[in-house]
Write an enzyme that holds these catalytic residues in place. Sequence first.
Site, mmCIF file in Angstrom:
data_model
loop_
_atom_site.group_PDB
_atom_site.id
_atom_site.type_symbol
_atom_site.label_atom_id
_atom_site.label_comp_id
_atom_site.label_asym_id
_atom_site.label_seq_id
_atom_site.Cartn_x
_atom_site.Cartn_y
_atom_site.Cartn_z
ATOM 1 N N ARG A 149 0.804 -1.250 -0.006
ATOM 2 C CA ARG A 149 0.039 -0.075 -0.106
ATOM 3 C C ARG A 149 1.103 1.432 -0.139
ATOM 4 O O ARG A 149 0.454 2.394 -0.189
ATOM 5 C CB ARG A 149 -0.988 -0.091 1.175
ATOM 6 C CG ARG A 149 -2.144 -0.961 0.916
ATOM 7 C CD ARG A 149 -3.429 -0.720 1.964
ATOM 8 N NE ARG A 149 -3.036 -0.987 3.099
ATOM 9 C CZ ARG A 149 -3.393 -0.358 4.280
ATOM 10 N NH1 ARG A 149 -3.939 0.630 4.262
ATOM 11 N NH2 ARG A 149 -3.150 -1.085 5.442
ATOM 12 N N THR A 166 4.596 -14.103 10.148
ATOM 13 C CA THR A 166 5.313 -13.575 11.260
ATOM 14 C C THR A 166 6.102 -14.625 11.989
ATOM 15 O O THR A 166 7.178 -14.517 12.168
ATOM 16 C CB THR A 166 4.386 -12.881 12.170
ATOM 17 O OG1 THR A 166 3.472 -13.420 12.598
ATOM 18 C CG2 THR A 166 4.144 -11.340 11.822
ATOM 19 N N ASP A 226 8.290 -1.477 10.740
ATOM 20 C CA ASP A 226 7.413 -0.592 10.359
ATOM 21 C C ASP A 226 6.641 0.017 11.443
ATOM 22 O O ASP A 226 5.539 0.822 11.436
ATOM 23 C CB ASP A 226 6.517 -1.168 9.193
ATOM 24 C CG ASP A 226 5.605 -2.188 9.627
ATOM 25 O OD1 ASP A 226 5.759 -2.782 10.910
ATOM 26 O OD2 ASP A 226 4.981 -2.888 8.594
ATOM 27 N N GLN A 247 14.308 -13.758 4.750
ATOM 28 C CA GLN A 247 13.245 -14.514 4.657
ATOM 29 C C GLN A 247 12.579 -14.225 3.251
ATOM 30 O O GLN A 247 12.069 -13.569 2.772
ATOM 31 C CB GLN A 247 12.182 -13.994 5.734
ATOM 32 C CG GLN A 247 10.844 -14.872 5.747
ATOM 33 C CD GLN A 247 9.830 -14.302 6.345
ATOM 34 O OE1 GLN A 247 9.719 -12.776 6.236
ATOM 35 N NE2 GLN A 247 8.543 -14.933 6.736
HETATM 36 C C1 UD1 Z 1 0.102 -8.900 12.842
HETATM 37 C C2 UD1 Z 1 -0.156 -9.782 14.094
HETATM 38 C C3 UD1 Z 1 -1.416 -9.224 14.587
HETATM 39 C C4 UD1 Z 1 -1.164 -8.092 15.234
HETATM 40 C C5 UD1 Z 1 -0.860 -7.007 13.934
HETATM 41 C C6 UD1 Z 1 -0.288 -5.702 14.681
HETATM 42 C C7 UD1 Z 1 0.491 -12.015 13.319
HETATM 43 C C8 UD1 Z 1 -0.031 -13.230 12.932
HETATM 44 N N1 UD1 Z 1 -0.784 -11.221 13.419
HETATM 45 O O1 UD1 Z 1 -0.694 -8.882 11.877
HETATM 46 O O2 UD1 Z 1 -1.986 -10.319 15.634
HETATM 47 O O3 UD1 Z 1 -2.642 -7.503 15.684
HETATM 48 O O4 UD1 Z 1 0.532 -7.718 13.421
HETATM 49 O O5 UD1 Z 1 0.028 -4.798 13.518
HETATM 50 O O6 UD1 Z 1 1.451 -12.103 13.660
HETATM 51 N N2 UD1 Z 1 6.328 -9.778 8.332
HETATM 52 C C9 UD1 Z 1 7.717 -10.345 7.996
HETATM 53 N N3 UD1 Z 1 7.398 -11.562 7.164
HETATM 54 C C10 UD1 Z 1 6.042 -12.091 7.174
HETATM 55 C C11 UD1 Z 1 5.303 -11.530 7.463
HETATM 56 C C12 UD1 Z 1 4.946 -9.949 8.226
HETATM 57 O O7 UD1 Z 1 8.728 -9.962 8.099
HETATM 58 O O8 UD1 Z 1 6.199 -13.196 6.284
HETATM 59 C C13 UD1 Z 1 6.857 -8.265 9.085
HETATM 60 C C14 UD1 Z 1 6.102 -7.361 8.308
HETATM 61 O O9 UD1 Z 1 6.978 -6.543 7.553
HETATM 62 C C15 UD1 Z 1 5.695 -6.287 9.656
HETATM 63 C C16 UD1 Z 1 5.263 -7.370 10.390
HETATM 64 O O10 UD1 Z 1 5.716 -8.623 10.257
HETATM 65 O O11 UD1 Z 1 6.736 -5.364 9.938
HETATM 66 C C17 UD1 Z 1 3.669 -7.607 10.725
HETATM 67 O O12 UD1 Z 1 3.128 -8.043 9.585
HETATM 68 P P1 UD1 Z 1 1.898 -7.714 9.056
HETATM 69 O O13 UD1 Z 1 1.479 -8.286 7.733
HETATM 70 O O14 UD1 Z 1 1.671 -6.049 9.205
HETATM 71 O O15 UD1 Z 1 1.108 -8.323 10.188
HETATM 72 P P2 UD1 Z 1 -0.702 -8.316 10.399
HETATM 73 O O16 UD1 Z 1 -1.029 -9.345 9.478
HETATM 74 O O17 UD1 Z 1 -1.144 -7.038 10.332
#
Ligand code: UD1
Length: 473
Positions: free
Chosen positions: A15, A79, A109, A73
């Site tokens: 986004r 996560t 972030d 990764q």
């Molecule tokens: C995640 C949490 C959710 C929480 C929210 C807060 C999980 C499953 N969910 O959701 O409970 O309320 O954050 O914002 O953990 N990232 C990686 N690799 C990945 C996926 C994500 O490095 O494969 C990083 C992203 O860059 C980001 C963070 O992890 O900095 C969170 O990822 P995002 O996709 O925003 O998580 P949400 O689905 O929003």
Amino acid sequence: MSLNIVILAAGQGKRMHSAYPKVLHPLAGRPLLGHVIDTARSLHPAGIVVVYGHGGETVPEAISGADLAYAKQEPQLGTGHAVMQALPTLKKLVPQLGPADFSLVLYGDVPLTRAASLKSLVEAAEAVQGLAILTVDLPNPTGYGRIVRNSVGAAQDVHGRGQIIRIVEQKDATAAERAITEVNTGIMAIPTARLAGWLERLSNDNAQAEYYLTDIVAMAVADGVKVTSAQPAHVWETLGINSKKQLAELERLHQHNIADALLEQGVGLADPARIDVRGLLSCGQDVSIDVNCVFEGDVVLGNDVVIGPNCVLKNVRIRAGTIVNAFSHIEDAEIGAHCRIGPYARIRPGTQLDEHVHIGNFVEVKNSQIGAGSKANHLAYVGDSTVGKQVNIGAGVITCNYDGVNKSRTIIEDGAFVGSDSTLVAPVTVRAGAYIGAGSTITREAPAGKLTLTRAKQTTIDAWKPPVKKPKV
Ligand code: UD1
Ligand code: CA
């Protein structure tokens, strides 16, 4: 206790609609990830592991440090999967894991989390020797993972709430679970010795087919490990950035916090909503700053310094009592006490001004030292020059420091007077007390205390008549 920090920064940030990885977008002039790393460092961890992926090597190339380890990764499967990629590095950092070793998970972030809130989270984990989650209550919790607690009446936590039993993601939640307003910020302190075992057991059997880090909460409960929570001092500490709009909102919030802190210290701000500090601004007593100024890098302002509206100052030290008037731009320079700069002055890198120097409108100074009491008040270029004390540089004076290949220096000694519209072709020296007649082109040394000028003789043509319009044929 040994604390390690894992920063998740592999996500794409679709986004943002940008070719650059999300965590490299700047807030207050620094990449988002840079803010998180600063906060992480302030906790003095044994190690910091950054999990990167989207955007390839640009992230580790942009931000490196002897105390930073990077784990890649690819692909990004959630996560939980992200933290898994950090495990081998974590094990190297802490080969002998004890029960008092914790791993703190941060997001690259989420830039504004304060160290004090993280400390209280780690302390909560230590106190129960278990897992601690940073949670907040949101009037609109849509999109977040919800904190599911057992009913009150069963075992309660210190706040009288039920014990945390698991986290459910928005997309997997029932209507009743979606009504829960306590959400997971994503920031957790996890007993490191348990981490590998829990991550191994993760599955991606959920609405997003991802490996959720949040699933380790139910595993901890099943394994009899205590799960607790802590709350940050402010909700904004936990806000993440997914779009340019959110980035702009957090930037304003951050700038407002900086302005509040400056006012608190006694700095006069014409309007706390109209100042931008992209670095460190330190001010003495009775400093006053007008609207729309931008401060970048390290800026130090002495007592009684006045900064007019619309100035940009980057890596500048200004001593007491100096006034910088509107629309001045100063970079990598040292300005002495009681100087008067601007309006519309440009002071470029490598410049040092002694006290009581005046640099006026449309004057550019670069890589030059100017002695006490000297003045260049209008429309001049002073580059690669050494200027003594009490020198007067007239309007339109130019130091010709560049022959198209090499730069050379101009030396103007104490008390010299350089008449308007003169060009000083470097390398050249104007000796002490010399006068240069207006409009001269000086290519050789001008001797001390004498008038030197190069000028075509002025003539008047007595027989001259003004042109007359020819009749049309
Ligand atoms: C995640 C949490 C959710 C929480 C929210 C807060 C999980 C499953 N969910 O959701 O409970 O309320 O954050 O914002 O953990 N990232 C990686 N690799 C990945 C996926 C994500 O490095 O494969 C990083 C992203 O860059 C980001 C963070 O992890 O900095 C969170 O990822 P995002 O996709 O925003 O998580 P949400 O689905 O929003
Ligand atoms: Ca998110």
